[in-house]
Design a protein around this motif. Structure first.
Motif, short mmCIF file in Angstrom:
data_model
loop_
_atom_site.label_atom_id
_atom_site.label_comp_id
_atom_site.label_asym_id
_atom_site.label_seq_id
_atom_site.Cartn_x
_atom_site.Cartn_y
_atom_site.Cartn_z
N TYR A 232 46.06 49.47 31.32
CA TYR A 232 46.52 48.11 31.03
C TYR A 232 45.32 47.18 30.90
O TYR A 232 44.38 47.26 31.69
CB TYR A 232 47.43 47.58 32.15
N LYS A 233 45.40 46.30 29.92
CA LYS A 233 44.35 45.30 29.73
C LYS A 233 44.71 44.03 30.49
O LYS A 233 45.84 43.55 30.40
CB LYS A 233 44.17 44.99 28.24
N VAL A 234 43.75 43.50 31.22
CA VAL A 234 43.96 42.25 31.95
C VAL A 234 43.95 41.09 30.95
O VAL A 234 43.00 40.94 30.17
CB VAL A 234 42.88 42.04 33.03
N ALA A 235 45.00 40.28 30.99
CA ALA A 235 45.10 39.15 30.06
C ALA A 235 44.52 37.88 30.66
O ALA A 235 43.80 37.14 29.99
CB ALA A 235 46.55 38.93 29.66
N TYR A 236 44.83 37.63 31.93
CA TYR A 236 44.41 36.39 32.57
C TYR A 236 44.06 36.64 34.03
O TYR A 236 44.57 37.57 34.67
CB TYR A 236 45.54 35.34 32.53
N THR A 237 43.17 35.79 34.54
CA THR A 237 42.93 35.75 35.98
C THR A 237 43.89 34.72 36.57
O THR A 237 44.33 33.79 35.89
CB THR A 237 41.49 35.34 36.32
N PHE A 238 44.16 34.90 37.85
CA PHE A 238 45.14 34.05 38.51
C PHE A 238 44.59 33.66 39.88
O PHE A 238 44.48 34.50 40.77
CB PHE A 238 46.45 34.83 38.64
N GLY A 239 44.19 32.39 40.03
CA GLY A 239 43.55 31.97 41.26
C GLY A 239 42.10 32.40 41.29
O GLY A 239 41.60 33.08 40.39
N VAL A 240 41.41 31.99 42.37
CA VAL A 240 39.98 32.31 42.43
C VAL A 240 39.51 32.59 43.85
O VAL A 240 38.67 33.46 44.07
CB VAL A 240 39.15 31.18 41.78
N PHE A 241 40.02 31.87 44.85
CA PHE A 241 39.54 32.05 46.22
C PHE A 241 40.65 31.69 47.20
O PHE A 241 41.38 30.73 46.95
CB PHE A 241 38.32 31.14 46.48
N PRO A 242 40.82 32.46 48.27
CA PRO A 242 40.02 33.59 48.74
C PRO A 242 40.36 34.92 48.08
O PRO A 242 39.83 35.95 48.45
CB PRO A 242 40.36 33.62 50.24
N LEU A 243 41.27 34.87 47.11
CA LEU A 243 41.58 36.10 46.38
C LEU A 243 41.83 35.74 44.93
O LEU A 243 42.12 34.59 44.59
CB LEU A 243 42.81 36.80 46.96
N GLN A 244 41.67 36.73 44.08
CA GLN A 244 41.97 36.54 42.66
C GLN A 244 42.90 37.66 42.22
O GLN A 244 42.65 38.84 42.48
CB GLN A 244 40.70 36.56 41.81
N GLN A 245 44.00 37.26 41.56
CA GLN A 245 44.94 38.22 41.00
C GLN A 245 44.74 38.32 39.49
O GLN A 245 44.04 37.50 38.89
CB GLN A 245 46.38 37.81 41.32
N TYR A 246 45.44 39.29 38.90
CA TYR A 246 45.27 39.54 37.48
C TYR A 246 46.63 39.75 36.82
O TYR A 246 47.52 40.41 37.38
CB TYR A 246 44.35 40.76 37.28
N LEU A 247 46.78 39.18 35.63
CA LEU A 247 48.04 39.22 34.89
C LEU A 247 47.94 40.19 33.71
O LEU A 247 46.95 40.20 32.99
CB LEU A 247 48.40 37.84 34.37
N ILE A 248 49.01 40.97 33.53
CA ILE A 248 49.08 41.97 32.48
C ILE A 248 50.21 41.60 31.53
O ILE A 248 51.32 41.27 31.96
CB ILE A 248 49.36 43.38 33.07
N ALA A 249 49.94 41.63 30.23
CA ALA A 249 50.96 41.33 29.22
C ALA A 249 51.93 42.50 29.11
O ALA A 249 51.52 43.67 29.02
CB ALA A 249 50.30 41.05 27.88
N PHE A 250 53.24 42.18 29.08
CA PHE A 250 54.29 43.18 28.95
C PHE A 250 55.21 42.80 27.78
O PHE A 250 55.19 41.64 27.33
CB PHE A 250 55.09 43.29 30.25
#
Length: 774
Positions: free
Chosen positions: A106-124
C-alpha cells in the motif's frame, strides 16, 4: 491592495487581548472559503507561528519533508503479523494484511498528526482513506520514541473487525477528517456507498477557526489607502465594525481580567459572552454531529456532546476514555468564571501562554498559591507543579499523555467512597488512598473533603444504589453543579423512575442550560404519561437544535392523537431535524439502526424494516440491526423468522448477552422452554449488571415450579440492584405464593421506603401486615 502593516499588527494585538466572541456575531450567509494562503499576505506573523503548530501539521501529503517514520525497510511484528515499511523514490510504502487477510503493498497518501505520534492514511476504493493501525512514535529516542508501534498492543484485531485498519471505525472520511482539515465536505453517496470528499485546506488552517474569509478580504480591499501618503491611517468603517469576519469579536472589556487581592484569584472585568468555546469544542469534544452549522455558531445547534458516561468518565467527572477536553473543561470552576481556551493557549502556535506555574500565575497570585503553604511540596519540585495536582494526565494511543481539563482539586476521599482515581496516589503509588485522604484532611481541615460532590450521585446511579433516585433528583435540581453532571444524572434516571422524580424532570425542561434541557427527554419513561408529554412538548420548539431533536426522539413513541395540532406540527418539524441529524452519518449502520428504532416507535414497520436492511447492507454482520429486525419480526407475528435472525447474530457474537436474552425470550414465546432457559441463564451470568436479565431468568425458572431457586436468584439480584422495583415486586409475589409472608412483608417495606409516594405500595404493605400470623 493589502491592508497596512499597522492594521495587521493592531488586528493581531486584538486577537491576543480579546479572545472572546460576541454572542450574536456569526455571519456566514454570503461568505465563502478562500483558503489559508489568501490570509498569509496580511497576517504574516500569525501565519509564521501557525506554520510550526500541530494544526498546520494535522494532515499533510506524504512527502520526504513531512513523513517522520522510518521507511528504510523497517519492520514491525505484532501478534504474529509482520508489517514492513519501505520507500520507492519519494513514495512511502507499507506491506500489511488487507481486508481479505492477505498481505498487500500500500502506498501512503497522507500523514496524519505529527507529535507525539504520526499516523498514515491509505487510499481505498470508494473514495475512502483508512488510518493504518501502526504509528510512528515521534518522541525523542531517550523518551522511548523513534519506533513503530501498534495502536492496539494488547488486542488481536482481524480483518473484518470494525477496528481493523481497513474497517469502518478507521475510515478517515467519517472518523477523523472534519477536525484535521478545513471546510471538509464528506460528500457520501449512500446508494453507491462511496465518498467524493473535498476540502479547502488539507490541514487546520485559518478558516477552520475564523470562518470563511471572502467577506473579510473584501473588507480589507475596500479599506486600501487612496494614495502612497495615506498608508498610516486606515479609514474608519463604522458600518462594518466586524471587519467582514463571519464570527465577530466581543467588546474589549470582556477579555480583560482584574486581580482580586483578597482571594488571590483574577476575576473577569465583565460577564463573559464568549463564542470561543463554540469554535474550539467541535474538534475538542466527544460528540455527534447533528447539523452543518456555521463556524462559531452555538455548539448545541450543530453537535450533541457525550455526557459523563461510564467508560468515558469516572463518576466524579475525571477522564477515563478518550473524551478530549470539552466535557472536562465545562465541569471546571475556571469555565464558570469565564476562562476560555486562549487564556492559556496561544491560538496560532497553540503554545502555552507561559511555562510551568507561570501559566496559572496569570490568574492565581504566586504568593498565595505557588507556595509550600498551599501545595505542601518542595518548592520547584514535581509535586509543586500546579498541573500535576490539578490536571493529572492519562495516556491514550499508547504514547499520548493528555491532561484532564476539569482543573479539579484532588479528592482522595472520593477514591475511598466511589473508586475514582486521585492525583495524590498517581504520584505516591506506594501509599494508600486512606493515607492520601488523611494527609489532605490534615493540610486543609475545612477543605473539599468536607463537602459533597456530584460524583457521589452519579456513582449511586451507575451502581444501582438504593437511594440512587433521590441523589439523582437532588443533583438535577442543584444549579450550583456543572450542567454536564446534571445532564448525566438525567440520563441515569430512567433505571429508577417513579413519580418522585416528576418534579426534577419538569424543572429540567425549563432549565436555563440547553445541555440540561437536551438531556431531560432521556429521563422520560418508555410510555410517558399525558401530563409528562404535555410538559415535554414545548421542547419541540426550543431555540436550540439539540434540545428539539432529543425531544422528538423521546416523543416518537407517544400517542400522536393525544397531541394538539400545534404539538403535532412541532413534532413533525423536530422529527425532520432528527432524521436529518442521523443521516449526516448515513455511512454508519448505527445511523440506520437509530432510524429503524424511531420508525418502530412511530409504528411504521415497513420504514423500520428498510432502515435495518440498509444497516445490514452496509455491514452484514452488524449485530444490533439483526437483533432489532428480529424484534420487529416478533411485533409482526413472524417469530420463527426473528429467531433465525437471532441465531445468525449469536453465531457472529457467541458471548453477547443481549442476543442470548432476546433469543431466549423468542424461544419462550415458541414454548421451547428446554432451549430457552439455558440461554436466559447465560445472559444473566454474562451481564450481571443488567437487572432485567436476572429478573426474567428468575421468573422463567419460577414458571417451571422451581420457586426456591427463583427466590435465591432474585435475592442475589436484589443485592446487586437494591433499588430495582421489578425484582422487589417479584420477591414479594413469589414469597407470598410460597407462604413466606414475613419475607414478603420485609421486601414490601423495602419497596415502600424506596417509593414512599406510591399509594399502591402502601396498600400492599398494609395488606401483608394484616396477613401476618398473630
Amino acid at each position: 491592495m493589502l491592508i497596512s502593516s499597522w492594521l495587521a499588527s493592531l488586528f493581531c494585538w486584538l486577537i491576543l487581548l480579546t479572545p472572546s466572541f460576541a454572542g450574536d456575531g456569526v455571519k456566514s450567509e454570503s461568505a465563502s472559503f478562500v483558503g489559508g494562503k489568501a490570509c498569509a499576505g496580511c497576517h504574516a506573523d500569525q501565519t509564521q507561528v501557525w506554520a510550526s503548530s500541530h494544526h498546520a501539521k494535522a494532515m499533510q501529503e506524504a512527502t520526504p519533508a513531512n513523513v517522520e517514520g522510518d521507511f528504510a525497510n523497517a519492520t514491525l511484528v505484532h501478534d504474529g503479523a509482520t508489517t514492513s515499511f519501505s520507500r520507492a523514490g519519494d513514495a512511502f510504502m507499507l506491506r500489511a494484511d488487507g481486508p481479505d487477510g492477505v498481505a498487500h503493498d500500500y502506498k501512503v497518501a497522507y500523514t496524519f498528526g505529527v507529535f507525539p505520534l504520526q499516523q498514515y492514511l491509505i487510499a481505498f476504493p470508494g473514495g475512502r482513506y483508512q488510518a493504518f493501525g501502526a504509528a510512528w512514535d515521534s518522541r525523542p529516542r531517550d523518551k522511548g520514541g523513534q519506533r513503530w508501534f501498534s495502536l492496539y498492543p494488547s488486542e488481536t484485531i482481524h480483518p473484518g473487525d470494525p477496528l481493523h485498519w481497513t474497517g469502518r471505525d478507521q475510515t478517515w472520511n467519517y472518523q477523523c477528517a472534519a477536525c484535521h482539515s478545513t471546510n471538509l465536505r464528506k460528500n457520501y453517496n449512500l446508494a453507491a456507498d462511496a465518498y467524493a470528499t473535498t476540502w479547502t485546506d488539507l490541514n487546520v488552517s485559518c478558516e477552520a477557526c475564523h470562518g470563511p474569509g471572502s467577506s473579510h478580504i473584501a473588507w480589507a480591499a475596500a479599506r486600501k489607502p487612496e494614495s502612497k501618503d495615506d498608508r498610516s491611517a486606515p479609514r474608519a468603517d463604522h458600518a462594518n465594525a466586524d471587519m467582514g469576519l463571519t464570527t465577530s469579536r466581543a467588546p474589549a472589556g470582556e477579555g480583560l481580567w482584574r486581580m482580586n487581592k483578597d482571594t488571590g484569584i483574577a476575576e473577569r472585568a465583565a460577564s463573559p459572552r464568549s463564542r470561543e468555546l463554540d469554535i474550539c469544542a467541535p474538534c475538542h469534544s466527544r460528540r455527534k454531529v447533528i447539523a452543518e452549522g456555521p463556524i462559531g455558531g452555538p455548539f448545541l445547534d450543530s453537535y450533541l456532546p457525550a455526557l459523563l458516561e461510564s467508560g468515558l468518565y469516572h463518576p466524579d467527572g475525571q477522564i477515563d476514555g478518550e473524551a478530549f477536553e470539552y466535557g472536562s473543561f465545562i465541569q471546571s470552576r475556571m469555565h464558570r468564571a469565564g476562562v476560555v481556551c486562549s487564556n492559556c493557549h496561544e491560538p496560532h502556535s497553540l503554545a502555552l501562554r507561559a511555562q510551568g506555574n507561570g501559566l496559572c500565575a496569570q490568574c492565581h497570585l504566586p504568593a498565595k498559591f505557588d507556595a509550600a503553604s498551599h501545595h505542601h511540596h518542595t518548592q520547584g519540585g514535581e509535586g509543586a507543579q500546579c498541573v500535576n495536582c490539578h490536571m493529572p494526565a492519562k495516556t491514550y494511543m499508547v504514547v499520548d499523555d493528555r491532561r484532564d481539563h476539569s482543573l479539579r482539586v484532588p479528592r482522595p476521599d472520593l477514591t475511598l467512597s466511589i473508586g475514582s482515581p486521585n492525583a495524590c496516589n498517581s504520584c505516591h503509588a506506594g501509599k494508600s488512598p486512606e493515607w492520601a485522604s488523611q494527609t489532605v484532611a490534615n493540610w486543609f481541615p475545612g477543605g473539599r473533603q468536607t463537602r459533597g460532590h456530584f460524583g457521589l450521585a452519579l456513582h449511586a446511579g451507575r451502581a444501582g444504589a438504593a437511594d440512587a433516585e433521590r441523589q439523582l433528583d437532588q443533583l438535577i435540581t442543584d444549579a450550583a453543579q456543572p450542567d454536564i453532571a446534571r445532564a448525566a444524572a438525567l440520563a441515569l434516571l430512567p433505571a429508577y423512575l417513579s413519580p418522585q422524580s416528576d418534579a426534577a424532570i419538569k424543572s429540567s425542561l425549563a432549565d436555563p442550560s440547553p445541555l440540561v434541557r437536551a438531556a431531560a427527554p432521556r429521563a422520560l419513561a418508555v410510555s410517558p404519561s399525558a401530563a409528562m408529554i404535555e410538559a415535554m412538548a414545548p421542547l419541540l420548539g426550543d431555540p436550540v437544535r439539540a434540545v428539539r431533536i432529543e425531544a422528538a426522539r423521546a416523543l416518537a413513541g407517544a400517542d400522536q392523537q393525544a397531541m394538539t395540532p400545534e404539538q403535532r406540527n412541532a413534532f413533525a418539524a423536530a422529527y425532520a431535524e432528527l432524521f436529518a441529524a442521523e443521516m449526516i452519518d448515513a455511512e454508519r449502520p448505527e445511523a440506520h439502526l437509530n432510524l429503524g428504532l424511531l420508525e418502530t416507535k412511530l409504528r411504521r414497520g415497513d420504514e423500520a424494516d428498510a432502515q435495518y436492511q440498509t444497516a445490514l447492507r452496509l455491514d452484514p454482520n452488524f449485530v444490533p440491526a439483526l437483533v432489532n429486525l428480529a424484534d420487529l419480526d416478533r411485533m409482526r407475528g413472524m417469530n420463527g423468522q426473528g429467531a433465525n435472525l437471532l441465531r445468525k447474530a449469536m453465531a457472529i457474537e457467541p458471548s453477547n448477552a443481549d442476543i442470548k436474552h432476546s433469543l431466549g425470550l423468542a424461544l419462550v414465546r415458541q414454548k421451547n422452554y428446554a432451549e430457552a432457559l439455558p440461554l436466559l441463564r447465560e445472559a444473566s451470568e454474562l451481564a450481571p449488571g443488567e437487572a432485567r436479565y436476572a429478573y426474567v431468568y428468575a421468573i422463567a425458572i419460577n414458571s417451571t415450579g422451581a420457586h426456591g431457586q427463583a427466590l435465591n436468584l432474585l435475592e442475589q439480584a436484589h443485592k446487586r440492584h437494591p433499588a430495582n422495583r421489578d425484582i422487589l415486586l417479584a420477591l414479594i409475589s413469589i414469597s407470598r405464593e410460597t407462604g413466606d409472608l414475613a419475607g414478603a412483608l420485609a421486601h414490601a417495606r423495602e419497596l415502600a421506603a424506596l417509593f414512599p409516594a406510591d399509594a399502591q405500595i402502601r396498600m400492599l404493605v398494609l395488606d401483608l401486615e394484616k396477613r401476618q400470623p398473630q
